[in-house]
Design a protein around this motif. Structure first.
Motif, PDB file in Angstrom:
ATOM      1  N   LYS A 190      19.022   8.749   2.296  1.00  0.00           N
ATOM      2  CA  LYS A 190      18.789  10.056   2.803  1.00  0.00           C
ATOM      3  C   LYS A 190      19.131  10.015   4.402  1.00  0.00           C
ATOM      4  O   LYS A 190      19.454  11.288   4.838  1.00  0.00           O
ATOM      5  CB  LYS A 190      17.137   9.809   2.667  1.00  0.00           C
ATOM      6  CG  LYS A 190      16.718   9.972   1.407  1.00  0.00           C
ATOM      7  CD  LYS A 190      15.478  10.389   1.587  1.00  0.00           C
ATOM      8  CE  LYS A 190      14.888  10.499   0.809  1.00  0.00           C
ATOM      9  NZ  LYS A 190      13.265  10.351   0.163  1.00  0.00           N
ATOM     10  N   LYS A 191      19.437   8.926   5.187  1.00  0.00           N
ATOM     11  CA  LYS A 191      19.842   8.728   6.377  1.00  0.00           C
ATOM     12  C   LYS A 191      20.871   7.746   6.862  1.00  0.00           C
ATOM     13  O   LYS A 191      20.770   6.656   7.498  1.00  0.00           O
ATOM     14  CB  LYS A 191      18.478   7.542   6.740  1.00  0.00           C
ATOM     15  CG  LYS A 191      17.270   8.338   7.042  1.00  0.00           C
ATOM     16  CD  LYS A 191      16.049   7.606   7.405  1.00  0.00           C
ATOM     17  CE  LYS A 191      14.977   7.860   7.086  1.00  0.00           C
ATOM     18  NZ  LYS A 191      13.466   7.000   7.805  1.00  0.00           N
ATOM     19  N   LYS A 198       5.168  -1.221  -3.901  1.00  0.00           N
ATOM     20  CA  LYS A 198       5.864   0.173  -3.868  1.00  0.00           C
ATOM     21  C   LYS A 198       6.948   0.429  -2.552  1.00  0.00           C
ATOM     22  O   LYS A 198       7.092   1.520  -2.846  1.00  0.00           O
ATOM     23  CB  LYS A 198       4.417   1.386  -3.209  1.00  0.00           C
ATOM     24  CG  LYS A 198       3.365   0.746  -4.529  1.00  0.00           C
ATOM     25  CD  LYS A 198       1.673   0.813  -3.523  1.00  0.00           C
ATOM     26  CE  LYS A 198       1.098   0.493  -4.986  1.00  0.00           C
ATOM     27  NZ  LYS A 198      -0.181   0.038  -4.390  1.00  0.00           N
ATOM     28  N   CYS A 199       7.010  -0.810  -1.954  1.00  0.00           N
ATOM     29  CA  CYS A 199       8.224  -0.360  -0.495  1.00  0.00           C
ATOM     30  C   CYS A 199       9.434  -0.023  -1.598  1.00  0.00           C
ATOM     31  O   CYS A 199      10.309   0.408  -0.356  1.00  0.00           O
ATOM     32  CB  CYS A 199       7.427  -1.308  -0.124  1.00  0.00           C
ATOM     33  SG  CYS A 199       6.521  -0.750   0.945  1.00  0.00           S
ATOM     34  N   TYR A 200       9.335  -0.770  -2.181  1.00  0.00           N
ATOM     35  CA  TYR A 200      11.311  -1.846  -3.045  1.00  0.00           C
ATOM     36  C   TYR A 200      11.828  -0.400  -3.278  1.00  0.00           C
ATOM     37  O   TYR A 200      12.715  -0.190  -2.835  1.00  0.00           O
ATOM     38  CB  TYR A 200      11.301  -1.943  -4.212  1.00  0.00           C
ATOM     39  CG  TYR A 200      10.689  -3.575  -3.756  1.00  0.00           C
ATOM     40  CD1 TYR A 200      11.396  -4.565  -2.527  1.00  0.00           C
ATOM     41  CD2 TYR A 200      10.041  -4.188  -4.413  1.00  0.00           C
ATOM     42  CE1 TYR A 200      10.862  -5.808  -1.875  1.00  0.00           C
ATOM     43  CE2 TYR A 200       9.212  -5.750  -4.088  1.00  0.00           C
ATOM     44  CZ  TYR A 200       9.780  -6.100  -2.761  1.00  0.00           C
ATOM     45  OH  TYR A 200       9.414  -7.618  -2.102  1.00  0.00           O
ATOM     46  N   LYS A 201      11.291   0.657  -4.172  1.00  0.00           N
ATOM     47  CA  LYS A 201      12.099   2.308  -4.217  1.00  0.00           C
ATOM     48  C   LYS A 201      12.318   2.784  -2.584  1.00  0.00           C
ATOM     49  O   LYS A 201      13.477   3.140  -2.511  1.00  0.00           O
ATOM     50  CB  LYS A 201      10.756   3.166  -4.765  1.00  0.00           C
ATOM     51  CG  LYS A 201      12.167   4.622  -5.458  1.00  0.00           C
ATOM     52  CD  LYS A 201      10.310   5.414  -6.223  1.00  0.00           C
ATOM     53  CE  LYS A 201      11.525   6.227  -6.189  1.00  0.00           C
ATOM     54  NZ  LYS A 201      10.258   7.095  -7.192  1.00  0.00           N
ATOM     55  N   SER A 202      11.204   3.175  -1.773  1.00  0.00           N
ATOM     56  CA  SER A 202      11.468   3.635  -0.919  1.00  0.00           C
ATOM     57  C   SER A 202      13.035   2.809  -0.036  1.00  0.00           C
ATOM     58  O   SER A 202      13.064   3.226   1.370  1.00  0.00           O
ATOM     59  CB  SER A 202      10.511   3.809   0.783  1.00  0.00           C
ATOM     60  OG  SER A 202      10.300   2.646   0.382  1.00  0.00           O
ATOM     61  N   ASP A 203      12.753   2.115   0.348  1.00  0.00           N
ATOM     62  CA  ASP A 203      14.267   0.623   0.523  1.00  0.00           C
ATOM     63  C   ASP A 203      15.582   1.049   0.389  1.00  0.00           C
ATOM     64  O   ASP A 203      16.342   1.191   1.470  1.00  0.00           O
ATOM     65  CB  ASP A 203      13.725  -0.540   0.533  1.00  0.00           C
ATOM     66  CG  ASP A 203      12.695  -1.539   1.122  1.00  0.00           C
ATOM     67  OD1 ASP A 203      11.966  -1.042   2.628  1.00  0.00           O
ATOM     68  OD2 ASP A 203      12.481  -2.476   0.698  1.00  0.00           O
ATOM     69  N   TRP A 204      15.246   1.706  -0.969  1.00  0.00           N
ATOM     70  CA  TRP A 204      16.746   1.883  -1.587  1.00  0.00           C
ATOM     71  C   TRP A 204      16.702   3.692  -1.097  1.00  0.00           C
ATOM     72  O   TRP A 204      18.422   3.880  -0.867  1.00  0.00           O
ATOM     73  CB  TRP A 204      16.709   1.534  -2.911  1.00  0.00           C
ATOM     74  CG  TRP A 204      17.202   0.199  -3.196  1.00  0.00           C
ATOM     75  CD1 TRP A 204      16.302  -1.036  -3.563  1.00  0.00           C
ATOM     76  CD2 TRP A 204      18.161  -0.530  -3.338  1.00  0.00           C
ATOM     77  NE1 TRP A 204      16.805  -2.054  -3.467  1.00  0.00           N
ATOM     78  CE2 TRP A 204      18.145  -1.570  -3.774  1.00  0.00           C
ATOM     79  CE3 TRP A 204      19.550   0.002  -2.951  1.00  0.00           C
ATOM     80  CZ2 TRP A 204      19.112  -2.805  -3.604  1.00  0.00           C
ATOM     81  CZ3 TRP A 204      20.794  -0.705  -3.391  1.00  0.00           C
ATOM     82  CH2 TRP A 204      20.450  -2.180  -3.181  1.00  0.00           C
ATOM     83  N   THR A 205      16.628   4.409  -0.852  1.00  0.00           N
ATOM     84  CA  THR A 205      16.235   5.560  -0.965  1.00  0.00           C
ATOM     85  C   THR A 205      16.663   6.213   0.231  1.00  0.00           C
ATOM     86  O   THR A 205      16.751   7.025   0.308  1.00  0.00           O
ATOM     87  CB  THR A 205      14.842   6.493  -1.835  1.00  0.00           C
ATOM     88  OG1 THR A 205      13.607   6.053  -1.338  1.00  0.00           O
ATOM     89  CG2 THR A 205      15.051   6.798  -3.162  1.00  0.00           C
ATOM     90  N   ASP A 206      15.630   5.368   1.136  1.00  0.00           N
ATOM     91  CA  ASP A 206      15.918   5.728   2.582  1.00  0.00           C
ATOM     92  C   ASP A 206      17.644   5.903   3.016  1.00  0.00           C
ATOM     93  O   ASP A 206      17.861   6.216   3.846  1.00  0.00           O
ATOM     94  CB  ASP A 206      15.210   4.677   3.590  1.00  0.00           C
ATOM     95  CG  ASP A 206      13.897   5.180   3.231  1.00  0.00           C
ATOM     96  OD1 ASP A 206      13.506   6.708   2.406  1.00  0.00           O
ATOM     97  OD2 ASP A 206      13.129   4.459   3.986  1.00  0.00           O
TER      98      ASP A 206
END
Length: 92
Positions: free
Chosen positions: A36-37, A25-33
């Motif tokens: 975004k930032k 679940k965290c891997y997607k946010s690792d790339w999308t963050d």
């Protein structure tokens, strides 16, 4: 009480698969963050690039002088890059 280590009869152990499932679940946010930032990510990328580049250049220069040009900056840059890629693949 010490327990005996588990035999390495599998390429990837059950604990590693459980960790991958738990962290998926965290891997997607690792790339999308990262996209975004950009104001936080770009300076970190540049810092790591030059922090990894400078030792390869300095040791490559020294090695080039010692070996009479047989091993130089290009070889050190290549080996640093390949080592970094291998580390990121194998160690996450």
């Amino acid at each position: 009480v010490k327990t005996a280590p588990k035999p390495l009869n599998k390429l990837v152990s059950d604990e590693m698969w459980a960790d991958l499932r738990r962290r998926s679940k965290c891997y997607k946010s690792d790339w999308t963050d990262a996209f975004k930032k950009k104001q936080q990510v770009l300076p970190a990328i540049l810092f790591l690039y030059f922090a990894c580049l400078s030792p390869a250049v300095s040791f490559g220069t020294i090695a080039s002088e010692i070996t009479g040009g047989s091993i130089g900056i290009v070889e050190f840059l290549l080996s640093s890059g390949l080592s970094g890629m291998a580390y990121s693949i194998l160690c996450g």
